[in-house]
Motif scaffolding. Structure first.
Motif, PDB file in Angstrom:
ATOM      1  N   ALA A  52     -41.169 -13.444 -20.374  1.00  0.00           N
ATOM      2  CA  ALA A  52     -39.712 -13.281 -20.509  1.00  0.00           C
ATOM      3  C   ALA A  52     -39.415 -13.115 -22.003  1.00  0.00           C
ATOM      4  O   ALA A  52     -38.643 -13.860 -22.597  1.00  0.00           O
ATOM      5  N   ARG A  57     -39.106 -10.692 -29.873  1.00  0.00           N
ATOM      6  CA  ARG A  57     -39.071 -11.247 -31.238  1.00  0.00           C
ATOM      7  C   ARG A  57     -40.239 -12.205 -31.525  1.00  0.00           C
ATOM      8  O   ARG A  57     -40.810 -12.174 -32.610  1.00  0.00           O
ATOM      9  N   ASP A  73     -41.403  -8.860 -19.418  1.00  0.00           N
ATOM     10  CA  ASP A  73     -39.998  -9.159 -19.121  1.00  0.00           C
ATOM     11  C   ASP A  73     -39.546  -8.269 -17.969  1.00  0.00           C
ATOM     12  O   ASP A  73     -40.090  -7.181 -17.744  1.00  0.00           O
ATOM     13  N   ASP A  96     -41.833  -9.106 -13.199  1.00  0.00           N
ATOM     14  CA  ASP A  96     -41.000 -10.198 -12.683  1.00  0.00           C
ATOM     15  C   ASP A  96     -41.882 -11.446 -12.614  1.00  0.00           C
ATOM     16  O   ASP A  96     -42.916 -11.435 -11.937  1.00  0.00           O
ATOM     17  N   MET A  97     -41.471 -12.510 -13.312  1.00  0.00           N
ATOM     18  CA  MET A  97     -42.333 -13.692 -13.399  1.00  0.00           C
ATOM     19  C   MET A  97     -42.521 -14.393 -12.056  1.00  0.00           C
ATOM     20  O   MET A  97     -43.354 -15.287 -11.928  1.00  0.00           O
TER      21      MET A  97
HETATM   22  C1  LIG Z   1     -32.585 -16.072 -22.677  1.00  0.00           C
HETATM   23  S1  LIG Z   1     -33.517 -14.608 -22.649  1.00  0.00           S
HETATM   24  C2  LIG Z   1     -34.820 -14.997 -23.760  1.00  0.00           C
HETATM   25  C3  LIG Z   1     -35.569 -13.801 -24.260  1.00  0.00           C
HETATM   26  C4  LIG Z   1     -36.661 -14.073 -25.293  1.00  0.00           C
HETATM   27  N1  LIG Z   1     -37.642 -15.033 -24.813  1.00  0.00           N
HETATM   28  C5  LIG Z   1     -36.051 -14.510 -26.613  1.00  0.00           C
HETATM   29  O1  LIG Z   1     -36.288 -15.647 -27.020  1.00  0.00           O
HETATM   30  O2  LIG Z   1     -35.356 -13.733 -27.222  1.00  0.00           O
HETATM   31  C6  LIG Z   1     -34.231 -14.703 -21.058  1.00  0.00           C
HETATM   32  C7  LIG Z   1     -35.154 -13.546 -20.714  1.00  0.00           C
HETATM   33  O3  LIG Z   1     -35.705 -13.766 -19.406  1.00  0.00           O
HETATM   34  C8  LIG Z   1     -35.860 -12.510 -18.791  1.00  0.00           C
HETATM   35  N2  LIG Z   1     -35.978 -12.684 -17.340  1.00  0.00           N
HETATM   36  C9  LIG Z   1     -35.029 -13.111 -16.476  1.00  0.00           C
HETATM   37  N3  LIG Z   1     -35.512 -13.153 -15.239  1.00  0.00           N
HETATM   38  C10 LIG Z   1     -36.801 -12.750 -15.302  1.00  0.00           C
HETATM   39  C11 LIG Z   1     -37.833 -12.581 -14.341  1.00  0.00           C
HETATM   40  N4  LIG Z   1     -37.604 -12.851 -13.045  1.00  0.00           N
HETATM   41  N5  LIG Z   1     -39.037 -12.165 -14.762  1.00  0.00           N
HETATM   42  C12 LIG Z   1     -39.261 -11.880 -16.069  1.00  0.00           C
HETATM   43  N6  LIG Z   1     -38.322 -12.011 -17.029  1.00  0.00           N
HETATM   44  C13 LIG Z   1     -37.113 -12.442 -16.650  1.00  0.00           C
HETATM   45  C14 LIG Z   1     -34.602 -11.772 -19.184  1.00  0.00           C
HETATM   46  O4  LIG Z   1     -34.685 -10.374 -18.967  1.00  0.00           O
HETATM   47  C15 LIG Z   1     -34.451 -12.182 -20.644  1.00  0.00           C
HETATM   48  O5  LIG Z   1     -35.077 -11.274 -21.507  1.00  0.00           O
END
Ligand SMILES: C[S@@+](CC[C@H](N)C(=O)[O-])C[C@H]1O[C@@H](n2cnc3c(N)ncnc32)[C@H](O)[C@@H]1O
Length: 242
Positions: A52, A57, A73, A96-97
């Motif tokens: 994710a 970054r 992600d 998708d995680m």
């Molecule tokens: C709060 S953001 C944090 C992003 C990154 N880790 C950062 O610190 O900038 C949450 C991230 O989780 C990803 N996300 C949400 N559901 C997801 C899923 N089912 N599988 C993979 N990624 C997912 C979103 O697309 C988003 O980029």
């Protein structure tokens, strides 16, 4: 409340998410990663999954230090942006995680509240199982979640933020075990409403999940300086799992 259980797909894929959270920047990521790799004594030959990863970054910074990193992600737009930074030791994949990972890693990082988005506890547990199954022998996982109790205690119900000329009207409340953030704004001639909905997962609840999956907590930190976690004062709940 949002009935859209897939809110996380549209919100995180929108450019407005990145505008609202622009203060969660590279500098914050760099400091946290420096502290973490020095504490965990990560080795450059090991492979790290930034799960994710958003626009990457943390992954990009780790790679700049010489680490071999994969960022994953669900957001198509974020991965497309991140892919521009790819090199032979930095790759980004749309994933998708909730689905198993195609490879094994020495370290899996799940950073800045990238957990607790799903309705069912079983989905959270599936994510943890997928992480566990994706680890090489002696691999570790790091989950950087909000300290849910602190966030609930200090919840600001209404807030207006003006960022890049956009006025974001934000309402926060607790409902059915989730912290809901309703984000309303006008941009590019349209009215927009998005929701964030993150499950209130405190340490006992997470410990229950971890037990189901067979993860053990090795360390618990409360901020990006890696000070000890205190449920009353810490803003973050950072878990190192093995
Ligand atoms: C709060 S953001 C944090 C992003 C990154 N880790 C950062 O610190 O900038 C949450 C991230 O989780 C990803 N996300 C949400 N559901 C997801 C899923 N089912 N599988 C993979 N990624 C997912 C979103 O697309 C988003 O980029």
């Amino acid at each position: 409340m949002t009935k859209n259980i897939n809110w996380f797909i549209s919100w995180f894929n929108s450019k407005y998410y990145h505008i609202l959270y622009k203060h969660r920047d590279d500098k914050e990521a760099d400091i946290f990663m420096r502290n973490l790799i020095s504490f965990l004594k990560l080795k450059k030959e090991e492979v790290i999954l930034d799960l994710a990863c958003g626009k990457g970054r943390h992954a990009i910074f780790l790679n700049s230090l010489g680490f071999n990193v994969v960022g994953a992600d669900l957001s198509t737009n974020s991965i497309q942006k991140a892919k521009k930074k790819e090199n032979e030791r930095l790759r980004f994949i749309e994933h998708d995680m909730r689905n198993p990972f195609p490879e094994k890693y020495n370290t899996v990082l799940n950073l800045f509240t990238s957990f607790g988005f799903f309705e069912e506890d079983s989905e959270d547990i599936t994510v943890l199982k997928n992480i566990k199954n994706s680890l090489e022998k002696d691999g570790i996982a790091v989950i950087d979640f909000m300290n849910a109790l602190y966030v609930v205690k200090y919840l600001v119900p209404n807030e207006t933020l003006i960022i890049d000329g956009i006025t974001f009207n934000i309402t926060k409340y607790v409902e059915n075990g989730f912290i809901i953030k309703k984000i309303v704004f006008e941009a590019e001639g349209d009215d927009h409403t998005y929701f964030e909905k993150v499950k209130i997962l405190d340490l006992p609840k997470i410990k229950g999940y971890l037990q189901t999956v067979g993860f053990k907590i090795k360390h618990t930190f409360g901020n990006y300086q890696l000070d000890n976690f205190d449920e009353h004062t810490s803003k973050r709940l950072i878990l190192v799992l093995e």
